[in-house]
Design a protein around this motif. Structure first.
Motif, PDB file in Angstrom:
ATOM      1  N   THR A  65     -18.668  42.218 -42.239  1.00 42.53           N
ATOM      2  CA  THR A  65     -18.954  42.714 -41.027  1.00 42.53           C
ATOM      3  C   THR A  65     -20.355  43.262 -40.831  1.00 42.53           C
ATOM      4  OG1 THR A  65     -16.842  43.452 -40.640  1.00 42.53           O
ATOM      5  CG2 THR A  65     -18.370  44.620 -39.270  1.00 42.53           C
ATOM      6  N   GLN A  66     -21.004  43.869 -42.043  1.00 45.93           N
ATOM      7  CA  GLN A  66     -22.431  44.188 -41.970  1.00 45.93           C
ATOM      8  C   GLN A  66     -23.421  42.886 -41.822  1.00 45.93           C
ATOM      9  OE1 GLN A  66     -23.755  46.179 -45.697  1.00 45.93           O
ATOM     10  NE2 GLN A  66     -25.372  46.977 -44.742  1.00 45.93           N
ATOM     11  N   GLN A  67     -22.816  41.945 -42.544  1.00 49.70           N
ATOM     12  CA  GLN A  67     -23.766  40.656 -42.527  1.00 49.70           C
ATOM     13  C   GLN A  67     -23.914  40.038 -41.115  1.00 49.70           C
ATOM     14  OE1 GLN A  67     -22.391  38.129 -45.683  1.00 49.70           O
ATOM     15  NE2 GLN A  67     -22.946  39.426 -47.294  1.00 49.70           N
ATOM     16  N   TRP A  68     -22.505  39.718 -40.590  1.00 51.68           N
ATOM     17  CA  TRP A  68     -22.461  39.349 -39.213  1.00 51.68           C
ATOM     18  C   TRP A  68     -23.171  40.113 -38.199  1.00 51.68           C
ATOM     19  CZ3 TRP A  68     -18.872  41.205 -35.176  1.00 51.68           C
ATOM     20  CH2 TRP A  68     -18.944  40.173 -33.924  1.00 51.68           C
ATOM     21  N   GLY A  69     -23.352  41.671 -38.382  1.00 51.28           N
ATOM     22  CA  GLY A  69     -24.058  42.555 -37.559  1.00 51.28           C
ATOM     23  C   GLY A  69     -25.682  42.202 -37.681  1.00 51.28           C
ATOM     24  N   GLN A  70     -26.086  41.979 -39.106  1.00 53.11           N
ATOM     25  CA  GLN A  70     -27.445  41.672 -39.303  1.00 53.11           C
ATOM     26  C   GLN A  70     -27.730  40.080 -38.550  1.00 53.11           C
ATOM     27  OE1 GLN A  70     -27.567  41.836 -43.526  1.00 53.11           O
ATOM     28  NE2 GLN A  70     -27.936  44.210 -43.609  1.00 53.11           N
ATOM     29  N   GLN A  71     -26.689  39.290 -38.908  1.00 55.01           N
ATOM     30  CA  GLN A  71     -27.188  37.791 -38.116  1.00 55.01           C
ATOM     31  C   GLN A  71     -27.184  37.920 -36.992  1.00 55.01           C
ATOM     32  OE1 GLN A  71     -28.143  35.206 -39.942  1.00 55.01           O
ATOM     33  NE2 GLN A  71     -27.887  36.387 -41.832  1.00 55.01           N
ATOM     34  N   THR A  72     -26.396  38.757 -36.160  1.00 55.11           N
ATOM     35  CA  THR A  72     -26.159  38.956 -34.816  1.00 55.11           C
ATOM     36  C   THR A  72     -27.488  39.492 -34.430  1.00 55.11           C
ATOM     37  OG1 THR A  72     -23.719  39.129 -34.765  1.00 55.11           O
ATOM     38  CG2 THR A  72     -25.020  39.950 -32.865  1.00 55.11           C
ATOM     39  N   GLN A  73     -28.110  40.583 -35.139  1.00 55.31           N
ATOM     40  CA  GLN A  73     -29.326  41.230 -34.556  1.00 55.31           C
ATOM     41  C   GLN A  73     -30.490  40.087 -34.614  1.00 55.31           C
ATOM     42  OE1 GLN A  73     -29.871  44.142 -33.242  1.00 55.31           O
ATOM     43  NE2 GLN A  73     -31.853  43.973 -33.045  1.00 55.31           N
ATOM     44  N   LYS A  74     -30.542  39.373 -35.662  1.00 55.47           N
ATOM     45  CA  LYS A  74     -31.610  38.345 -35.876  1.00 55.47           C
ATOM     46  C   LYS A  74     -31.434  37.171 -34.833  1.00 55.47           C
ATOM     47  CE  LYS A  74     -32.039  38.510 -41.039  1.00 55.47           C
ATOM     48  NZ  LYS A  74     -31.808  37.777 -42.244  1.00 55.47           N
ATOM     49  N   GLN A  75     -30.301  36.733 -34.326  1.00 51.80           N
ATOM     50  CA  GLN A  75     -30.195  35.897 -33.232  1.00 51.80           C
ATOM     51  C   GLN A  75     -30.612  36.616 -31.963  1.00 51.80           C
ATOM     52  OE1 GLN A  75     -26.055  34.678 -33.526  1.00 51.80           O
ATOM     53  NE2 GLN A  75     -26.364  33.472 -35.107  1.00 51.80           N
ATOM     54  N   LEU A  76     -30.106  37.930 -31.822  1.00 45.96           N
ATOM     55  CA  LEU A  76     -30.688  38.557 -30.505  1.00 45.96           C
ATOM     56  C   LEU A  76     -32.143  38.487 -30.544  1.00 45.96           C
ATOM     57  CD1 LEU A  76     -30.048  40.149 -27.960  1.00 45.96           C
ATOM     58  CD2 LEU A  76     -30.053  42.252 -29.388  1.00 45.96           C
ATOM     59  N   GLU A  77     -32.800  38.940 -31.527  1.00 43.97           N
ATOM     60  CA  GLU A  77     -34.402  38.941 -31.694  1.00 43.97           C
ATOM     61  C   GLU A  77     -35.005  37.523 -31.501  1.00 43.97           C
ATOM     62  OE1 GLU A  77     -35.133  40.938 -35.497  1.00 43.97           O
ATOM     63  OE2 GLU A  77     -34.254  42.924 -34.684  1.00 43.97           O
ATOM     64  N   ALA A  78     -34.338  36.549 -32.235  1.00 40.25           N
ATOM     65  CA  ALA A  78     -34.861  35.319 -32.203  1.00 40.25           C
ATOM     66  C   ALA A  78     -34.776  34.745 -30.568  1.00 40.25           C
ATOM     67  CB  ALA A  78     -34.205  34.258 -32.792  1.00 40.25           C
ATOM     68  N   SER A  79     -33.676  35.191 -29.859  1.00 42.72           N
ATOM     69  CA  SER A  79     -33.452  34.708 -28.383  1.00 42.72           C
ATOM     70  C   SER A  79     -34.200  35.395 -27.511  1.00 42.72           C
ATOM     71  CB  SER A  79     -31.836  35.054 -28.081  1.00 42.72           C
ATOM     72  OG  SER A  79     -31.046  34.349 -28.677  1.00 42.72           O
ATOM     73  N   GLN A  80     -34.699  36.506 -27.830  1.00 38.76           N
ATOM     74  CA  GLN A  80     -35.815  37.316 -26.976  1.00 38.76           C
ATOM     75  C   GLN A  80     -37.026  36.975 -27.215  1.00 38.76           C
ATOM     76  OE1 GLN A  80     -35.041  41.535 -28.316  1.00 38.76           O
ATOM     77  NE2 GLN A  80     -33.388  41.992 -26.731  1.00 38.76           N
ATOM     78  N   GLN A  81     -37.455  36.597 -28.153  1.00 37.44           N
ATOM     79  CA  GLN A  81     -38.678  35.972 -28.674  1.00 37.44           C
ATOM     80  C   GLN A  81     -38.856  34.360 -27.814  1.00 37.44           C
ATOM     81  OE1 GLN A  81     -38.953  35.803 -32.809  1.00 37.44           O
ATOM     82  NE2 GLN A  81     -39.600  37.943 -33.127  1.00 37.44           N
ATOM     83  N   LEU A  82     -37.691  33.708 -27.924  1.00 40.52           N
ATOM     84  CA  LEU A  82     -37.544  32.389 -27.312  1.00 40.52           C
ATOM     85  C   LEU A  82     -37.664  32.560 -25.874  1.00 40.52           C
ATOM     86  CD1 LEU A  82     -37.454  29.393 -27.602  1.00 40.52           C
ATOM     87  CD2 LEU A  82     -34.926  29.692 -27.399  1.00 40.52           C
ATOM     88  N   ALA A  83     -37.201  33.717 -25.222  1.00 40.79           N
ATOM     89  CA  ALA A  83     -37.244  33.950 -23.841  1.00 40.79           C
ATOM     90  C   ALA A  83     -38.788  34.201 -23.403  1.00 40.79           C
ATOM     91  CB  ALA A  83     -36.227  34.951 -23.400  1.00 40.79           C
ATOM     92  N   SER A  84     -39.085  35.277 -24.108  1.00 39.21           N
ATOM     93  CA  SER A  84     -40.577  35.714 -23.781  1.00 39.21           C
ATOM     94  C   SER A  84     -41.463  34.627 -23.830  1.00 39.21           C
ATOM     95  CB  SER A  84     -40.896  36.886 -25.042  1.00 39.21           C
ATOM     96  OG  SER A  84     -42.085  37.245 -24.531  1.00 39.21           O
ATOM     97  N   ALA A  85     -41.346  33.836 -24.948  1.00 38.22           N
ATOM     98  CA  ALA A  85     -42.311  32.548 -25.261  1.00 38.22           C
ATOM     99  C   ALA A  85     -42.227  31.654 -24.030  1.00 38.22           C
ATOM    100  CB  ALA A  85     -42.057  32.058 -26.358  1.00 38.22           C
ATOM    101  N   SER A  86     -40.858  31.415 -23.620  1.00 37.57           N
ATOM    102  CA  SER A  86     -40.757  30.495 -22.465  1.00 37.57           C
ATOM    103  C   SER A  86     -40.989  30.950 -21.190  1.00 37.57           C
ATOM    104  CB  SER A  86     -39.246  30.300 -22.198  1.00 37.57           C
ATOM    105  OG  SER A  86     -38.496  29.402 -23.442  1.00 37.57           O
ATOM    106  N   LEU A  87     -41.026  32.416 -21.052  1.00 38.46           N
ATOM    107  CA  LEU A  87     -41.396  32.876 -19.772  1.00 38.46           C
ATOM    108  C   LEU A  87     -42.862  32.923 -19.664  1.00 38.46           C
ATOM    109  CD1 LEU A  87     -40.735  34.456 -17.022  1.00 38.46           C
ATOM    110  CD2 LEU A  87     -40.937  36.645 -18.648  1.00 38.46           C
ATOM    111  N   GLY A  88     -43.617  33.069 -20.877  1.00 40.36           N
ATOM    112  CA  GLY A  88     -45.188  33.147 -20.752  1.00 40.36           C
ATOM    113  C   GLY A  88     -45.636  31.588 -20.832  1.00 40.36           C
TER     114      GLY A  88
END
Length: 123
Positions: A65-88
């Motif tokens: 569960t802890q690893q899954w939470g960490q991976q989910t957080q990493k995916q969320l951060e990567a998605s936000q970076q991708l969305a920000s870069a795409s918007l820019g």
């Protein structure tokens, strides 16, 4: 006297029979106690092994569960970076023609009349 002798023999045989029953009963009781002790140890070991397995399973689930939470957080951060870069990038693409036009206007505004005459045929 014979009656007394027979009586003593009967008493001795009876005593031997009672002793034999006592020894047999004692052997049975000892075997039963030994069996109960084995069953108790087996049950205790089974319980302890089950508890250990349950504890290990809970630890595995917690870790997963802890690893899954960490991976989910990493995916969320990567998605936000991708969305920000795409918007820019999209904003840069949309503003590029406007920026080019602004540069032409700025250049034209700062140009001297002689430069304007030479730029007229180019436009």
């Amino acid at each position: 006297m014979t009656d007394n002798k027979q009586f003593n023999q009967v008493n001795e045989v009876t005593r031997d029979l009672v002793n034999s029953f006592g020894e047999t009963s004692q052997t049975f009781v000892n075997s039963f106690v030994t069996l109960q002790e084995r069953n108790l140890r087996w049950t205790q070991n089974l319980w302890l092994n089950w508890m250990e397995l349950l504890t290990q399973q809970a630890e595995s689930v917690r870790s997963l569960t802890q690893q899954w939470g960490q991976q989910t957080q990493k995916q969320l951060e990567a998605s936000q970076q991708l969305a920000s870069a795409s918007l820019g990038l999209s904003l840069d693409l949309l503003s590029a023609p406007l920026s080019f036009s602004r540069q032409k206007v700025d250049t034209a505004a700062t140009a001297t009349p002689r430069e304007r005459e030479h730029a007229q045929p180019l436009i």
